[in-house]
Design a protein around this motif. Structure first.
Motif, short mmCIF file in Angstrom:
data_model
loop_
_atom_site.label_atom_id
_atom_site.label_comp_id
_atom_site.label_asym_id
_atom_site.label_seq_id
_atom_site.Cartn_x
_atom_site.Cartn_y
_atom_site.Cartn_z
N ASN A 30 0.05 -2.11 1.86
CA ASN A 30 -1.35 -2.20 2.28
C ASN A 30 -1.53 -3.43 3.15
O ASN A 30 -1.09 -4.53 2.81
CB ASN A 30 -2.27 -2.29 1.06
CG ASN A 30 -3.73 -2.26 1.45
OD1 ASN A 30 -4.25 -1.23 1.87
ND2 ASN A 30 -4.41 -3.39 1.33
N ILE A 31 -2.18 -3.24 4.31
CA ILE A 31 -2.40 -4.33 5.25
C ILE A 31 -3.90 -4.44 5.49
O ILE A 31 -4.52 -3.54 6.06
CB ILE A 31 -1.66 -4.08 6.59
CG1 ILE A 31 -0.17 -3.89 6.33
CG2 ILE A 31 -1.90 -5.23 7.56
CD1 ILE A 31 0.61 -3.46 7.55
N ARG A 32 -4.49 -5.55 5.02
CA ARG A 32 -5.91 -5.79 5.24
C ARG A 32 -6.08 -6.67 6.47
O ARG A 32 -5.42 -7.69 6.61
CB ARG A 32 -6.55 -6.43 4.01
CG ARG A 32 -8.05 -6.73 4.16
CD ARG A 32 -8.70 -6.98 2.80
NE ARG A 32 -8.07 -8.06 2.08
CZ ARG A 32 -8.43 -9.34 2.20
NH1 ARG A 32 -9.40 -9.69 3.02
NH2 ARG A 32 -7.81 -10.26 1.49
N ILE A 33 -7.00 -6.28 7.34
CA ILE A 33 -7.21 -6.98 8.60
C ILE A 33 -8.26 -8.07 8.39
O ILE A 33 -9.44 -7.78 8.17
CB ILE A 33 -7.66 -6.02 9.71
CG1 ILE A 33 -6.73 -4.80 9.76
CG2 ILE A 33 -7.71 -6.73 11.05
CD1 ILE A 33 -5.28 -5.13 10.03
N GLY A 34 -7.85 -9.33 8.46
CA GLY A 34 -8.77 -10.45 8.30
C GLY A 34 -9.49 -10.39 6.97
O GLY A 34 -8.90 -10.08 5.94
N HIS A 50 1.89 -5.19 -1.86
CA HIS A 50 2.64 -4.03 -2.36
C HIS A 50 2.85 -4.23 -3.84
O HIS A 50 3.01 -5.36 -4.33
CB HIS A 50 3.98 -3.91 -1.63
CG HIS A 50 4.74 -2.65 -1.92
ND1 HIS A 50 5.48 -2.50 -3.07
CD2 HIS A 50 4.86 -1.49 -1.23
CE1 HIS A 50 6.04 -1.30 -3.07
NE2 HIS A 50 5.67 -0.66 -1.96
N ILE A 51 2.88 -3.13 -4.58
CA ILE A 51 2.99 -3.20 -6.04
C ILE A 51 4.22 -3.98 -6.51
O ILE A 51 4.19 -4.65 -7.54
CB ILE A 51 2.97 -1.77 -6.64
CG1 ILE A 51 2.95 -1.81 -8.16
CG2 ILE A 51 4.14 -0.96 -6.13
CD1 ILE A 51 2.79 -0.44 -8.79
N SER A 52 5.32 -3.92 -5.75
CA SER A 52 6.58 -4.53 -6.22
C SER A 52 6.97 -5.79 -5.47
O SER A 52 8.01 -6.38 -5.76
CB SER A 52 7.72 -3.51 -6.09
OG SER A 52 7.45 -2.35 -6.85
N TYR A 53 6.12 -6.22 -4.51
CA TYR A 53 6.50 -7.36 -3.66
C TYR A 53 5.42 -8.42 -3.66
O TYR A 53 4.25 -8.15 -3.93
CB TYR A 53 6.77 -6.88 -2.23
CG TYR A 53 8.02 -6.04 -2.11
CD1 TYR A 53 9.22 -6.60 -1.70
CD2 TYR A 53 8.00 -4.68 -2.44
CE1 TYR A 53 10.38 -5.84 -1.61
CE2 TYR A 53 9.15 -3.91 -2.37
CZ TYR A 53 10.34 -4.49 -1.94
OH TYR A 53 11.48 -3.74 -1.87
N GLU A 54 5.85 -9.64 -3.34
CA GLU A 54 4.91 -10.75 -3.26
C GLU A 54 3.98 -10.57 -2.07
O GLU A 54 4.42 -10.20 -0.98
CB GLU A 54 5.66 -12.08 -3.15
CG GLU A 54 6.47 -12.44 -4.38
CD GLU A 54 7.19 -13.77 -4.23
OE1 GLU A 54 7.03 -14.40 -3.15
OE2 GLU A 54 7.90 -14.18 -5.16
N SER A 55 2.69 -10.82 -2.29
CA SER A 55 1.72 -10.70 -1.20
C SER A 55 2.04 -11.74 -0.12
O SER A 55 2.62 -12.80 -0.39
CB SER A 55 0.31 -10.91 -1.73
OG SER A 55 -0.02 -9.89 -2.66
N GLN A 56 1.62 -11.43 1.09
CA GLN A 56 1.99 -12.26 2.23
C GLN A 56 0.85 -12.26 3.26
O GLN A 56 0.12 -11.27 3.40
CB GLN A 56 3.28 -11.71 2.86
CG GLN A 56 4.02 -12.67 3.75
CD GLN A 56 5.40 -12.13 4.10
OE1 GLN A 56 6.03 -11.46 3.29
NE2 GLN A 56 5.88 -12.41 5.30
N GLN A 57 0.69 -13.37 3.98
CA GLN A 57 -0.28 -13.46 5.06
C GLN A 57 0.44 -13.81 6.35
O GLN A 57 1.45 -14.53 6.35
CB GLN A 57 -1.36 -14.51 4.77
CG GLN A 57 -2.24 -14.18 3.59
CD GLN A 57 -3.41 -15.14 3.46
OE1 GLN A 57 -3.90 -15.66 4.47
NE2 GLN A 57 -3.84 -15.38 2.23
#
Length: 807
Positions: A49-53, A83-90
């Motif tokens: 999932n990619i949230r824009i701003g 992602h459910i299995s990965y660390e969130s990232q910006q």
């Protein structure tokens, strides 16, 4: 002509049309492509999932891990990947880039989302769904119940007995009431096992302990608990925070409403252990007279989070004491005294009208859950849940001039007088236990996923009434029990779900569920004698869905799903085996298209829901003298749901949706009591609207950030006219209504805390007088047909304001 008039008065649909048409006139300045992969294996990651701003615009990676972003101006934006299995990232994106490669690191601990992943739809699923994040919930959370925080969901209509969204509230999705909407909390059923109702009042301030919610409209995918005929609501409570935190939230507003909440989290201790908690208290006098609420709740979660194993315990408790407001306001009082509440009304010895002070509903519900997850490999995982839900409470009533015989009390002889009537105060109790086990196995590979599940639940419920006072002194030492019956319900289900991606750009889902119900209860025989009875039902619920990816961000889908659902408690206990209604069946056909760009999401979903033996109220009295629901042969719901999320500028966004539907019953008989003749008259109705099913529902929210840290939201909602029964009688109808809200939020980040936020919400901005729910009944007497409508008026303009601190 009707459509033109409707559009002139409906702001939310106007905004929706603007959102659909205007982007076509705007040309993109810069396209940036990207790929997301596993940092260790370089494997492409789908469904990231990619949230824009800071917008509500979300896109997802396709099966090859690819995505596209369109920059409309020269400014830089930040994207948030999860992602459910990965660390969130910006990551920052600017116009100088043409291609972006993102490498995500696998989590060092197992996420709580694995617990409910098997019942969740992924972004490209062939079933209509919406995901609501905790951030979205908190923007509108001033202490109102959960249905009011979900109002931007397509096809959803809310109602409140107290008129302000606090206390007894409910929602309908696609016209289906709470008994047909499956609700789970961390995968555990929330619907009452007998009535199938969801009492949100028993879960006050739940939103403060929620990470995200997925709403699936229609039958959806397999879940636990009561069958979903309108939708399913899948709630995941707060996920563990790697860092310690504390929070304080306070709000106040109209009708003497106050909300206070305190939360904390330890962060990961020794990188493995964590504990989190919250306590909340909400009080309100309500809009309707005496419709007060005194609500308390707490949430506690703690566990071990390893790289291969996790063990998490969750305790959630809610206690409510609300003054009853469920009788509604008589139609003739709406214009003169629209906050009138008949609950607790009685006449004293002098003939003066009084209200009983303790005409309250008093109930506590506690949830205990233990979740275990083990990851055998990157592909295969197993999780199990043990749960126990304890409910106990009563509602208290003043009964004016009631017959002694109604309580099994013989007439009392006092001298020359015979006492047959008395005022009573009674309590009607529910004492229940619900416990069970859920087992899930999950296998995921490049080309296919397999999810297998088995669950077993048992419900034990005691229903009894007690007299605690009588004016005539006709009871012994109180409390005196005047009825008791118990019930046991065993619910077992299993499903096998296959998701196949071996065909290029195609995803196929096959979902096979079997569910077994064994229910024992006390109910009358044909002769009227109360006897123990049983009902056993088995349901086979298959589902098939296909999604085809036209290109990154563009997909079409279609699905067919079948579901069966047993009757509710009242259908069983207020009938004999000869007159008992049967189960309902539904075949749900859906198809749609999704279009995603970095600044625009468009969704169109079409549905046709074909019912067999749907249960409706017809007014018929059965063989034991009760009004119960009857099965009607054929009925259907069909419609279109349109959703738009558009980031117009970096500081301006529009979110809108509209639902257009037809909801029809082919043929049914209406029964009307004729007190002149002592019989029931029948009227045949053909092709009538299903009750409480508006043909148009729409909402829109325009969000503007004029300066950094400040956000303004203008919200509009339209609900079309609704019939109170299934007869299309204009004299038994809720009028259409349109309401507007305005929200303000100002966020600061001082050095001495993480965040300080001030917020305000003006609800029903233009002071619209409307009712969101009602009921009706009619009878013949003196040669005249009399119809009585009772409405649930909602509050006019009212204000809530709050402050929150995060440490």
């Amino acid at each position: 002509m009707k459509i033109a008039v409707f559009l002139r008065g409906n702001i939310s649909v106007k905004l929706l049309l603007i959102a659909i048409l205007l982007p076509a006139l705007c040309s993109a300045q810069k396209k940036i492509t990207g790929t997301v992969s596993d940092a260790a294996t370089n494997k492409a990651l789908s469904d990231v999932n990619i949230r824009i701003g800071d917008s509500n615009v979300n896109i997802t990676t396709d099966s090859k891990g690819k995505f596209e972003i369109i920059l409309k101006d020269e400014s830089e934006i930040r994207i948030h990947l999860s992602h459910i299995s990965y660390e969130s990232q910006q990551l920052s994106i600017n116009p100088d880039m043409s291609e972006v490669n993102v490498r995500m690191k696998i989590r060092s601990y197992i996420s709580e989302e694995v617990t409910i992943s098997a019942t969740r739809n992924k972004k490209h699923s062939a079933f209509a769904h919406d995901n609501i994040s905790s951030e979205e919930l908190q923007r509108s959370n001033f202490g109102q119940d959960m249905p009011y925080l979900l109002q931007m969901t397509p096809s959803l209509v809310t109602t409140s007995d107290a008129g302000s969204g606090i206390g007894y509230t409910g929602m309908r999705i696609r016209g289906s009431d709470a008994t047909r909407v499956n609700v789970t909390l961390n995968g555990v059923p929330v619907n009452d096992a007998e009535s199938h109702q969801v009492y949100w009042v028993d879960l006050p301030d739940l939103a403060s302990s929620v990470d995200n919610i997925q709403i699936q409209r229609g039958v959806g995918t397999s879940s636990n608990g009561a069958g979903a005929f309108g939708a399913s609501v899948n709630i995941l409570t707060s996920k563990v925070s790697p860092l310690p935190y504390g929070s304080i939230q306070s709000s106040a507003g109209s009708f003497n409403t106050f909300r206070n909440s305190v939360g904390f989290g330890s962060g990961l201790l020794s990188n493995r252990f964590a504990i989190e908690g919250r306590m909340s208290k909400i009080t309100s006098d309500g809009y309707i007279d005496r419709a007060s609420s005194d609500l308390k709740s707490f949430y506690l979660s703690g566990g071990y989070y390893g790289s291969k194993n996790s063990l998490r315990a969750v305790i959630l408790s809610g206690k409510e004491k609300t003054y009853q407001a469920w009788y509604g306001v008589p139609e003739d009082s709406l214009k003169t005294n629209r906050t009138f509440n008949p609950a607790g009304l009685y006449f004293n010895k002098d003939g003066e009208m009084k209200y009983y002070d303790n005409q309250v509903d008093n109930y506590q519900q506690d949830y205990y859950q233990l979740h275990y997850t083990h990851s055998f490999s990157n592909e295969f995982s197993f999780n199990s849940t043990l749960h126990y839900t304890r409910g106990n409470g009563y509602y208290e009533e003043y009964q004016d001039e009631d017959m002694l015989s109604n309580y099994g009390i013989a007439d009392v002889i006092r001298g020359n007088d015979t006492v047959q009537y008395s005022d009573f105060i009674r309590q009607r109790w529910l004492d229940n236990d619900f416990f069970g086990l859920t087992l899930n196995g999950n296998y995921q590979s490049d080309n296919f996923d397999v999810h297998a599940s088995f669950s077993a639940h048992q419900y034990l419920g005691d229903h009894f009434g007690e007299l605690i006072w009588s004016e005539q002194g006709v009871i012994g030492t109180p409390p005196q029990r005047y009825y008791f019956n118990d019930a046991e319900k065993n619910d077992m289900s299993g499903y096998l779900k296959f998701i196949y991606r071996g065909i290029e750009n195609t995803e196929i889902l096959l979902d096979l569920q079997i569910r077994r119900i064994d229910y024992s209860f006390s109910a009358p025989s044909v002769s009227g004698e109360m006897i123990n009875q049983e009902s056993n039902m088995t349901f086979y619920n298959p589902r098939l869905g296909i999604t085809y990816m036209l290109s990154p961000g563009k997909s079409v889908y279609a699905s067919i799903a079948m579901a069966g659902k047993e009757p509710v408690r009242d259908d069983f206990i207020n009938s004999s085996p000869a007159s008992r209604p049967g189960s309902e069946k539904l075949t749900d056909y859906e198809a749609g298209i999704r279009y995603q760009r970095s600044n625009l999401n468009l969704n169109l979903n079409l549905y046709f829901m074909k019912y067999k033996d749907q249960l409706i109220l017809t007014g018929k009295i059965n063989d034991v003298g009760e009004y119960t629901r009857q099965n009607v042969d054929n009925s259907y719901r069909s419609g279109a749901e349109i959703q738009v999320t558009w980031q117009i500028r970096s500081n301006l966004a529009l979110q809108a949706n509209a639902s257009f539907s037809r909801n029809k019953i082919d043929l049914f008989e209406e029964f009307i009591d004729d007190y002149d003749e002592g019989i029931q008259r029948t009227i045949i109705h053909k092709n009538t609207d299903i009750a409480f099913s508006p043909s148009i529902i729409s909402s829109a929210m325009l969000s503007w950030a004029p300066v950094k840290k400040v956000s303004l939201d203008l919200i509009g909602r339209h609900v079309g006219e609704q019939f109170l029964d299934n007869t299309n009688n204009k004299n038994r109808m809720l009028e259409a209504y349109f309401t507007s809200d305005f929200r303000f939020r100002y966020t600061l980040n001082p050095k001495w805390m993480k965040e300080l936020a001030l917020s305000c919400s003006v609800n029903n901005l233009f002071d619209k007088l409307y009712s969101s729910n009602a009921y009706t009944f009619s009878y013949l007497y003196g040669g005249q047909l009399s119809t009585f409508n009772y409405f649930y008026p909602q509050a006019g303009r009212h204000v809530f304001a709050g402050v929150s601190f995060k440490f």
